[in-house]
Structure formats: structure tokens, C-alpha cells
Write a protein that holds these residues in place. Structure first.
Motif, PDB file in Angstrom:
ATOM      1  N   LEU A 117       0.829  -1.195   0.000  1.00  0.00           N
ATOM      2  CA  LEU A 117       0.000   0.000   0.000  1.00  0.00           C
ATOM      3  C   LEU A 117       0.865   1.247   0.000  1.00  0.00           C
ATOM      4  N   GLN A 118       0.543   2.202  -0.857  1.00  0.00           N
ATOM      5  CA  GLN A 118       1.327   3.428  -0.859  1.00  0.00           C
ATOM      6  C   GLN A 118       0.460   4.637  -1.200  1.00  0.00           C
ATOM      7  N   ILE A 119       0.875   5.763  -0.719  1.00  0.00           N
ATOM      8  CA  ILE A 119       0.163   7.002  -1.006  1.00  0.00           C
ATOM      9  C   ILE A 119       0.683   7.551  -2.322  1.00  0.00           C
ATOM     10  N   ASP A 120      -0.232   7.842  -3.203  1.00  0.00           N
ATOM     11  CA  ASP A 120       0.136   8.365  -4.514  1.00  0.00           C
ATOM     12  C   ASP A 120      -0.015   9.874  -4.482  1.00  0.00           C
ATOM     13  N   GLN A 121       1.060  10.539  -4.118  1.00  0.00           N
ATOM     14  CA  GLN A 121       0.946  11.993  -3.955  1.00  0.00           C
ATOM     15  C   GLN A 121       0.847  12.725  -5.279  1.00  0.00           C
ATOM     16  N   SER A 122       1.364  12.107  -6.344  1.00  0.00           N
ATOM     17  CA  SER A 122       1.281  12.745  -7.656  1.00  0.00           C
ATOM     18  C   SER A 122      -0.092  12.502  -8.285  1.00  0.00           C
ATOM     19  N   GLY A 123      -0.785  11.479  -7.825  1.00  0.00           N
ATOM     20  CA  GLY A 123      -2.068  11.119  -8.415  1.00  0.00           C
ATOM     21  C   GLY A 123      -1.927  10.451  -9.769  1.00  0.00           C
ATOM     22  N   LYS A 124      -0.722  10.083 -10.114  1.00  0.00           N
ATOM     23  CA  LYS A 124      -0.483   9.547 -11.454  1.00  0.00           C
ATOM     24  C   LYS A 124       0.103   8.150 -11.448  1.00  0.00           C
ATOM     25  N   MET A 125       0.159   7.560 -10.307  1.00  0.00           N
ATOM     26  CA  MET A 125       0.748   6.233 -10.267  1.00  0.00           C
ATOM     27  C   MET A 125      -0.182   5.214 -10.912  1.00  0.00           C
ATOM     28  N   PRO A 126       0.423   4.246 -11.606  1.00  0.00           N
ATOM     29  CA  PRO A 126      -0.417   3.276 -12.310  1.00  0.00           C
ATOM     30  C   PRO A 126      -1.087   2.310 -11.344  1.00  0.00           C
ATOM     31  N   GLY A 127      -2.030   1.617 -11.864  1.00  0.00           N
ATOM     32  CA  GLY A 127      -2.683   0.586 -11.072  1.00  0.00           C
ATOM     33  C   GLY A 127      -3.949   1.071 -10.409  1.00  0.00           C
ATOM     34  N   ARG A 128      -4.562   0.162  -9.757  1.00  0.00           N
ATOM     35  CA  ARG A 128      -5.820   0.431  -9.102  1.00  0.00           C
ATOM     36  C   ARG A 128      -5.586   1.371  -7.919  1.00  0.00           C
ATOM     37  N   GLY A 129      -6.456   2.300  -7.769  1.00  0.00           N
ATOM     38  CA  GLY A 129      -6.299   3.220  -6.655  1.00  0.00           C
ATOM     39  C   GLY A 129      -7.620   3.454  -5.958  1.00  0.00           C
ATOM     40  N   CYS A 130      -7.534   3.949  -4.757  1.00  0.00           N
ATOM     41  CA  CYS A 130      -8.753   4.375  -4.092  1.00  0.00           C
ATOM     42  C   CYS A 130      -8.477   5.731  -3.462  1.00  0.00           C
ATOM     43  N   TYR A 131      -9.510   6.400  -3.097  1.00  0.00           N
ATOM     44  CA  TYR A 131      -9.372   7.772  -2.613  1.00  0.00           C
ATOM     45  C   TYR A 131      -9.821   7.894  -1.175  1.00  0.00           C
ATOM     46  N   LEU A 132      -9.186   8.818  -0.509  1.00  0.00           N
ATOM     47  CA  LEU A 132      -9.405   8.989   0.911  1.00  0.00           C
ATOM     48  C   LEU A 132      -9.277  10.468   1.270  1.00  0.00           C
ATOM     49  N   CYS A 133     -10.124  10.932   2.189  1.00  0.00           N
ATOM     50  CA  CYS A 133      -9.964  12.296   2.686  1.00  0.00           C
ATOM     51  C   CYS A 133      -8.627  12.409   3.403  1.00  0.00           C
ATOM     52  N   ARG A 134      -8.138  13.620   3.450  1.00  0.00           N
ATOM     53  CA  ARG A 134      -6.874  13.832   4.153  1.00  0.00           C
ATOM     54  C   ARG A 134      -7.103  13.984   5.639  1.00  0.00           C
ATOM     55  N   ASN A 135      -7.756  13.061   6.218  1.00  0.00           N
ATOM     56  CA  ASN A 135      -7.851  13.135   7.667  1.00  0.00           C
ATOM     57  C   ASN A 135      -7.872  11.749   8.275  1.00  0.00           C
ATOM     58  N   GLU A 136      -7.435  11.702   9.502  1.00  0.00           N
ATOM     59  CA  GLU A 136      -7.221  10.410  10.122  1.00  0.00           C
ATOM     60  C   GLU A 136      -8.530   9.680  10.372  1.00  0.00           C
ATOM     61  N   ALA A 137      -9.596  10.425  10.611  1.00  0.00           N
ATOM     62  CA  ALA A 137     -10.876   9.784  10.897  1.00  0.00           C
ATOM     63  C   ALA A 137     -11.295   8.884   9.742  1.00  0.00           C
ATOM     64  N   CYS A 138     -11.115   9.384   8.517  1.00  0.00           N
ATOM     65  CA  CYS A 138     -11.503   8.595   7.353  1.00  0.00           C
ATOM     66  C   CYS A 138     -10.571   7.412   7.165  1.00  0.00           C
ATOM     67  N   VAL A 139      -9.310   7.609   7.505  1.00  0.00           N
ATOM     68  CA  VAL A 139      -8.350   6.511   7.408  1.00  0.00           C
ATOM     69  C   VAL A 139      -8.766   5.409   8.370  1.00  0.00           C
ATOM     70  N   GLN A 140      -9.126   5.804   9.569  1.00  0.00           N
ATOM     71  CA  GLN A 140      -9.536   4.820  10.567  1.00  0.00           C
ATOM     72  C   GLN A 140     -10.805   4.095  10.130  1.00  0.00           C
ATOM     73  N   LEU A 141     -11.723   4.855   9.552  1.00  0.00           N
ATOM     74  CA  LEU A 141     -12.962   4.261   9.036  1.00  0.00           C
ATOM     75  C   LEU A 141     -12.651   3.228   7.962  1.00  0.00           C
ATOM     76  N   ALA A 142     -11.762   3.625   7.055  1.00  0.00           N
ATOM     77  CA  ALA A 142     -11.397   2.737   5.953  1.00  0.00           C
ATOM     78  C   ALA A 142     -10.730   1.475   6.491  1.00  0.00           C
ATOM     79  N   LEU A 143      -9.909   1.653   7.505  1.00  0.00           N
ATOM     80  CA  LEU A 143      -9.235   0.520   8.135  1.00  0.00           C
ATOM     81  C   LEU A 143     -10.253  -0.444   8.731  1.00  0.00           C
ATOM     82  N   LYS A 144     -11.213   0.132   9.432  1.00  0.00           N
ATOM     83  CA  LYS A 144     -12.214  -0.662  10.127  1.00  0.00           C
ATOM     84  C   LYS A 144     -13.042  -1.499   9.153  1.00  0.00           C
TER      85      LYS A 144
END
Ligand SMILES: [Zn+2]
Length: 94
Positions: free
Chosen positions: A38-65
Motif C-alpha cells: 500500500l502506498q500514497i500516490d501523492q502525484s495522483g499519477k501512479m499506475p494501477g488500481r487506486g482508491c481515494y481517501l480524505c486527508r484526515n485520520e478519521a476517514c483513514v480509521q474508518l477505511a481501516l475498520k
């Protein structure tokens, strides 16, 4: 002659895998899965399947859960790996 009419620019929307809200793509972080996991695509141009996440920890935790990374990226993502990325995102949003 009048100037060109205002053309409303269509902002691409993406859905956060944490809170499931659609937001302008630029407001979200793209997360992809690569050879090193798993890696953060800061350029937004990395190949492959991607998913999107808000820039906040709450959403990260939600996604984790919800195991949203694994489900959206169609790969097994270990909890440690997801946690590592969660920490990276938390550091980015500080
Ligand atoms: Zn969100």
C-alpha cells in the motif's frame, strides 16, 4: 463583442473509501497498491488500481475498520500495512 461565456468547469469527483462522501478529486488522497504494498500516490499519477481517501485520520480509521483498502484495491492488505499508511496520511494532514 462580449467575452466568452463562463463555462463551468467540471470538477472530477471521487468517493472517499472511509466516509463514502464524494469530493473533488483534488481534496482527496489517492492510495494505490504497488510492489511494496500500500502506498500514497501523492502525484495522483501512479499506475494501477487506486482508491481515494480524505486527508484526515478519521476517514483513514474508518477505511481501516471496514477493510476498505483490501476491498477497493482487490488485494489483501494487512492491518499493519494499512496502519502504516494511516500514519503516513495522518502525518501529511498535520
Ligand atoms: Zn472521507
Amino acid at each position: 463583442m462580449a467575452g466568452s461565456p463562463m463555462i463551468e468547469k467540471k470538477v472530477p469527483m471521487r468517493r472517499c473509501v472511509g466516509c463514502m462522501q464524494s469530493k473533488p478529486k483534488g481534496e482527496l488522497l489517492r492510495v494505490t497498491i504497488g510492489p511494496e504494498g500500500l502506498q500514497i500516490d501523492q502525484s495522483g499519477k501512479m499506475p494501477g488500481r487506486g482508491c481515494y481517501l480524505c486527508r484526515n485520520e478519521a476517514c483513514v480509521q474508518l477505511a481501516l475498520k471496514k477493510n476498505a483498502f483490501g476491498r477497493n484495491l482487490k488485494k489483501d492488505v494487512s492491518r499493519q500495512e494499512a496502519q502504516r499508511v494511516a500514519e503516513e496520511i495522518a502525518a501529511l494532514s498535520e
